[in-house]
Enzyme design. Structure first.
Site, PDB file in Angstrom:
ATOM      1  N   ARG A  49      42.765  52.028  70.647  1.00  0.00           N
ATOM      2  CA  ARG A  49      43.232  50.642  70.556  1.00  0.00           C
ATOM      3  C   ARG A  49      43.323  50.149  69.110  1.00  0.00           C
ATOM      4  NH1 ARG A  49      42.832  47.997  75.433  1.00  0.00           N
ATOM      5  NH2 ARG A  49      42.860  46.020  74.351  1.00  0.00           N
TER       6      ARG A  49
ATOM      7  N   GLU B 271      57.369  57.999  67.206  1.00  0.00           N
ATOM      8  CA  GLU B 271      56.025  57.428  67.139  1.00  0.00           C
ATOM      9  C   GLU B 271      54.940  58.448  66.808  1.00  0.00           C
ATOM     10  OE1 GLU B 271      54.244  55.685  70.719  1.00  0.00           O
ATOM     11  OE2 GLU B 271      55.603  56.877  71.934  1.00  0.00           O
TER      12      GLU B 271
ATOM     13  N   LYS C 275      47.243  51.481  71.513  1.00  0.00           N
ATOM     14  CA  LYS C 275      47.677  51.735  72.889  1.00  0.00           C
ATOM     15  C   LYS C 275      48.105  50.463  73.604  1.00  0.00           C
ATOM     16  CE  LYS C 275      48.065  54.357  76.571  1.00  0.00           C
ATOM     17  NZ  LYS C 275      49.261  55.210  76.572  1.00  0.00           N
TER      18      LYS C 275
ATOM     19  N   HIS D 129      81.989  55.884  67.489  1.00  0.00           N
ATOM     20  CA  HIS D 129      82.264  54.513  67.045  1.00  0.00           C
ATOM     21  C   HIS D 129      81.391  54.141  65.852  1.00  0.00           C
ATOM     22  CE1 HIS D 129      84.954  53.893  70.377  1.00  0.00           C
ATOM     23  NE2 HIS D 129      84.053  54.492  71.155  1.00  0.00           N
TER      24      HIS D 129
ATOM     25  N   CYS E 250      42.644  46.335  69.114  1.00  0.00           N
ATOM     26  CA  CYS E 250      41.205  46.236  68.899  1.00  0.00           C
ATOM     27  C   CYS E 250      40.504  46.553  70.220  1.00  0.00           C
ATOM     28  CB  CYS E 250      40.723  44.873  68.434  1.00  0.00           C
ATOM     29  SG  CYS E 250      41.446  44.340  66.887  1.00  0.00           S
TER      30      CYS E 250
ATOM     31  N   TRP F  54      42.223  46.985  64.967  1.00  0.00           N
ATOM     32  CA  TRP F  54      43.632  47.158  64.585  1.00  0.00           C
ATOM     33  C   TRP F  54      43.959  45.902  63.794  1.00  0.00           C
ATOM     34  CZ3 TRP F  54      48.432  44.763  65.404  1.00  0.00           C
ATOM     35  CH2 TRP F  54      49.546  45.552  65.114  1.00  0.00           C
TER      36      TRP F  54
ATOM     37  N   ASN G 203      38.830  40.456  70.000  1.00  0.00           N
ATOM     38  CA  ASN G 203      40.132  41.118  70.124  1.00  0.00           C
ATOM     39  C   ASN G 203      41.143  40.030  70.455  1.00  0.00           C
ATOM     40  OD1 ASN G 203      42.360  42.679  70.801  1.00  0.00           O
ATOM     41  ND2 ASN G 203      41.626  43.086  72.866  1.00  0.00           N
ATOM     42  N   GLY G 204      42.189  39.909  69.638  1.00  0.00           N
ATOM     43  CA  GLY G 204      43.199  38.872  69.872  1.00  0.00           C
ATOM     44  C   GLY G 204      43.560  38.209  68.563  1.00  0.00           C
TER      45      GLY G 204
ATOM     46  N   GLU H 117      63.968  57.332  75.464  1.00  0.00           N
ATOM     47  CA  GLU H 117      62.539  57.600  75.570  1.00  0.00           C
ATOM     48  C   GLU H 117      62.157  58.813  74.708  1.00  0.00           C
ATOM     49  OE1 GLU H 117      59.967  56.170  76.343  1.00  0.00           O
ATOM     50  OE2 GLU H 117      58.478  57.700  76.797  1.00  0.00           O
TER      51      GLU H 117
ATOM     52  N   LYS I 192      59.482  58.718  71.627  1.00  0.00           N
ATOM     53  CA  LYS I 192      58.326  59.624  71.603  1.00  0.00           C
ATOM     54  C   LYS I 192      58.269  60.352  70.267  1.00  0.00           C
ATOM     55  CE  LYS I 192      56.605  58.577  74.123  1.00  0.00           C
ATOM     56  NZ  LYS I 192      56.311  57.667  75.175  1.00  0.00           N
TER      57      LYS I 192
HETATM   58  C1  F6R Z   1      55.137  54.417  73.666  1.00  0.00           C
HETATM   59  C2  F6R Z   1      54.270  53.452  74.302  1.00  0.00           C
HETATM   60  C3  F6R Z   1      54.598  52.010  74.164  1.00  0.00           C
HETATM   61  C4  F6R Z   1      54.198  51.262  75.450  1.00  0.00           C
HETATM   62  C5  F6R Z   1      54.375  49.755  75.246  1.00  0.00           C
HETATM   63  C6  F6R Z   1      54.068  48.977  76.508  1.00  0.00           C
HETATM   64  O1  F6R Z   1      54.720  55.721  73.926  1.00  0.00           O
HETATM   65  O2  F6R Z   1      53.304  53.808  74.901  1.00  0.00           O
HETATM   66  O3  F6R Z   1      55.929  51.802  73.844  1.00  0.00           O
HETATM   67  O4  F6R Z   1      54.989  51.705  76.502  1.00  0.00           O
HETATM   68  O5  F6R Z   1      53.546  49.330  74.217  1.00  0.00           O
HETATM   69  O6  F6R Z   1      52.749  49.190  76.909  1.00  0.00           O
HETATM   70  P1  F6R Z   1      52.290  48.813  78.374  1.00  0.00           P
HETATM   71  O7  F6R Z   1      52.981  49.729  79.312  1.00  0.00           O
HETATM   72  O8  F6R Z   1      50.808  48.990  78.381  1.00  0.00           O
HETATM   73  O9  F6R Z   1      52.707  47.380  78.594  1.00  0.00           O
END
Ligand code: F6R
Length: 612
Positions: free
Chosen positions: A27, A494, A607, A510, A2, A74, A100-101, A487, A491
């Site tokens: 967000r 997501e 985010k 395995h 949010c 969100w 937000n929360g 990673e 990527k």
């Molecule tokens: C994936 C991504 C998330 C963040 C995770 C932690 O692309 O961005 O996996 O890395 O939510 O976020 P931060 O770094 O803000 O704690």
């Protein structure tokens, strides 16, 4: 999750609020809404879906109020729907609130308020807040200038959970009250106007001067001043912080998407993060840190704790710290670490990595380690973010604002910074000088090599066009390359919604090799010269079973064996993930574009994950 925005000044509030919401949409984008004060009455306009639905609402242009609050959601409690959208009003329509929360005790508060005659119109946890404020406001027999503040303070005392809240009261048309606990909120200071936002970039085009509110502090915003209070309503004095980021760093700048722009910003982000930490002739310096040989020798173990991509950066950090400093290092996801009663004491150094610095689980893990007496060090991209305010020490990546939900430049900057941190520790501990000097030299050459790697995009685009309709993709690697496989796989899933798995290449036989069948795509990263032959043998095993292969390598391999080989520049194995991840970022990006998806705002994600 949010995003919240607020404005009080002499301009029409609604365009400023909507502008802020658009920038905060990363967000959450389940609904959007604003509330302004119009001729001493609260107005509310909201709808489910994206911010663009909000500015298409009839009547939104007629709002002339110069004070207002806004929210992009969100969804946590209550499905995405108009009735669950913020702002929420109390029953008497005296207060409007955005939040937000998560209010963890909202059921209990809802029951209490229902017994006192209040009715609820949404399924949200938030709706208890305006009604609780109203409950205390009504009970207060005084009618002085602090009555609104007292009501908010009393309500906050009853709230459990996390919150960043903005509140308007129609009886106080020249005041906005904000408060926070474990959720982000910054106050931007202008000339006879003040702003609120969940993050700094959203309001950078209006101001670069910010007040940072700590947990359980309240702020009363007027046009010409902001007054701060603690929960006992004792006044607090605060100075502003000036932020160096400029407004254009939060714009797309001609790129189709923020993610693409951020991928291409990596040479700059890495240059800035290296900064003046060292030159070849001198030892690595961190102004913010004061470790000594004694204090480091006293550390028996390091934990690196983070979530998602930031945790993957931690895995690269573990490799560097263990090999360069010879200190046992464990990496854990914050949501697991915090509940597994970790063996942490005053001889443990706990490093927390978070781009936003606001990830709820990472903050909670940090607080736990502090309670257990560990030394804590935060790595964040956001100055003044919650983890940096909690930790004993903080150091910063200089990636600039990262807007796309999928992290790219923040990841490579985190990897860079933690490797530099490992060098800093190793130099204090007087470890192998030759090894360290070679690595420092290789780091200085890295930005130019990132630029070279970015030029390889065309082949990756072609391969993406052949792959975008696949259902499953596998990522393999050994050693440091396995951290990159993880990673790359994250990527891809997501932003393209393709199921993907990452595996240590040697582990495939395995179990997971049973999933390999004709035409399945397997992506492998091969940069560690010591492990090339082993990994190539594992790839041979999947080719035999009909797999299509994409290889990211800096080694001389027989390219005829594979469907596509992307040859990246050679570099030091400690920092190779910074180069090898780039083709994989581009691969995910192009697949997502090919599928016509919203790259910057993938479904169900936000985010900054400020809830557990
Ligand atoms: C994936 C991504 C998330 C963040 C995770 C932690 O692309 O961005 O996996 O890395 O939510 O976020 P931060 O770094 O803000 O704690």
């Amino acid at each position: 999750m949010c995003g919240i925005v607020g404005y009080i000044g002499n301009q029409k509030a609604s365009p400023i609020l909507i502008n802020g919401l658009i920038r905060l949409e990363y967000r959450g984008y389940d609904s959007a809404g604003i509330s302004t004060i119009e001729k001493n009455e609260l107005s509310i306009m909201k709808d489910k879906g994206r911010v663009k639905n909000l500015y298409q609402l009839e009547g939104i242009d007629d709002l002339t109020g110069t004070i207002g609050i806004a929210h992009t959601r969100w969804a946590t409690h209550g499905k995405p729907a108009k009735e669950n959208s913020h702002p929420h009003l109390d029953n008497s329509k005296t207060f409007s609130v955005v939040h937000n929360g998560i209010i963890e005790n909202y059921n209990e508060l809802r029951k209490f308020l229902t017994e006192h005659g209040y009715t609820f119109y949404s399924q949200t946890d938030t709706e208890v807040i305006p009604n609780l404020v109203h409950y205390y406001y009504n009970k207060d027999e005084n009618s002085d200038s602090l009555k609104f503040l007292r009501a908010v303070k009393n309500a906050c005392t009853d709230l459990k959970g996390s919150y960043a809240i903005e509140i308007l009261c129609k009886d106080y048309p020249d005041n906005m009250i904000v408060t926070r606990k474990d959720s982000p909120l910054v106050i931007g200071k202008g000339e006879n106007e003040n702003y609120i936002s969940s993050d700094i970039p959203a309001i950078l085009s209006f101001t670069r001067n910010f007040y940072l509110l700590d947990d359980l502090e309240l702020a009363v915003l007027e046009r010409t001043q902001v007054s701060f209070y603690n929960l006992d309503l004792k006044p607090i004095s605060k100075d502003t912080k000036t932020i160096e980021w400029n407004a254009t760093s939060a714009e797309k700048d001609g790129y189709e998407d923020f993610m693409l722009k951020e991928i291409y910003e990596q040479p700059t982000a890495i240059r800035e993060t290296i900064g003046a930490k060292f030159n070849e002739a001198s030892k690595c310096e961190f102004d913010e840190l004061n470790f000594t040989k004694d204090s480091l020798s006293n550390i028996s173990k390091i934990y690196i704790v983070a979530c998602g991509t930031a945790m993957h950066a931690g895995l690269v950090g573990k490799n560097a710290i263990e090999k360069l400093c010879k200190i046992t290092t464990e990496v854990d996801v914050a949501s697991e670490f915090r509940y597994r009663n970790p063996l942490v004491d005053s001889h443990t150094l706990c490093i927390f990595i978070s781009q936003s610095g606001e990830t709820a689980d990472t903050i909670a893990a940090l607080k736990l380690c502090k309670e257990k007496g560990a030394k804590t060090l935060a790595i964040s991209n956001v100055i003044g973010s919650s983890i940096t305010r909690e930790a004993d020490y903080s150091i910063y990546t200089h990636a600039g604002p990262e807007i796309a939900v999928a992290s790219t430049k923040a990841y490579t900057s985190q990897v860079m910074l933690i490797v530099i941190l490992a060098i800093y520790f190793a130099e204090i501990l007087e470890m192998d000088t030759d090894l360290l000097n070679t690595l420092k030299k290789d780091i200085m050459e890295l930005p130019a090599k990132i630029e070279e790697t970015l030029k390889l995009s065309e082949n990756i685009l072609d391969f993406s066009k052949k792959t975008y309709q696949e259902k499953d993709i596998f990522f393999l690697g050994r050693g440091i390359d396995e951290t990159v496989a993880k990673e790359g796989s994250l990527k891809l899933k997501e932003i393209s919604y393709i199921h993907s798995e990452s595996y240590p290449a040697g582990e495939l036989k395995h179990g997971p090799i049973a999933l390999i069948e004709n035409d399945i795509t397997v992506v492998s990263i091969i940069t560690d010269p010591n492990l090339v032959e082993k990994t190539v043998s594992n790839i041979q095993e999947v080719i035999t079973r009909g797999a299509k292969t994409l290889i990211i390598t800096n080694q001389n391999l027989d390219e005829n064996m594979f469907d596509l080989t992307i040859r990246i520049p050679e570099t030091n194995p400690f920092i190779s993930p910074i180069l090898s991840i780039i083709p994989l970022q581009l691969f995910s990006y192009y697949i997502s574009k090919e599928k016509g998806l919203d790259v910057d705002k993938p479904r169900n994600l936000a985010k900054s994950v400020t809830v557990e």
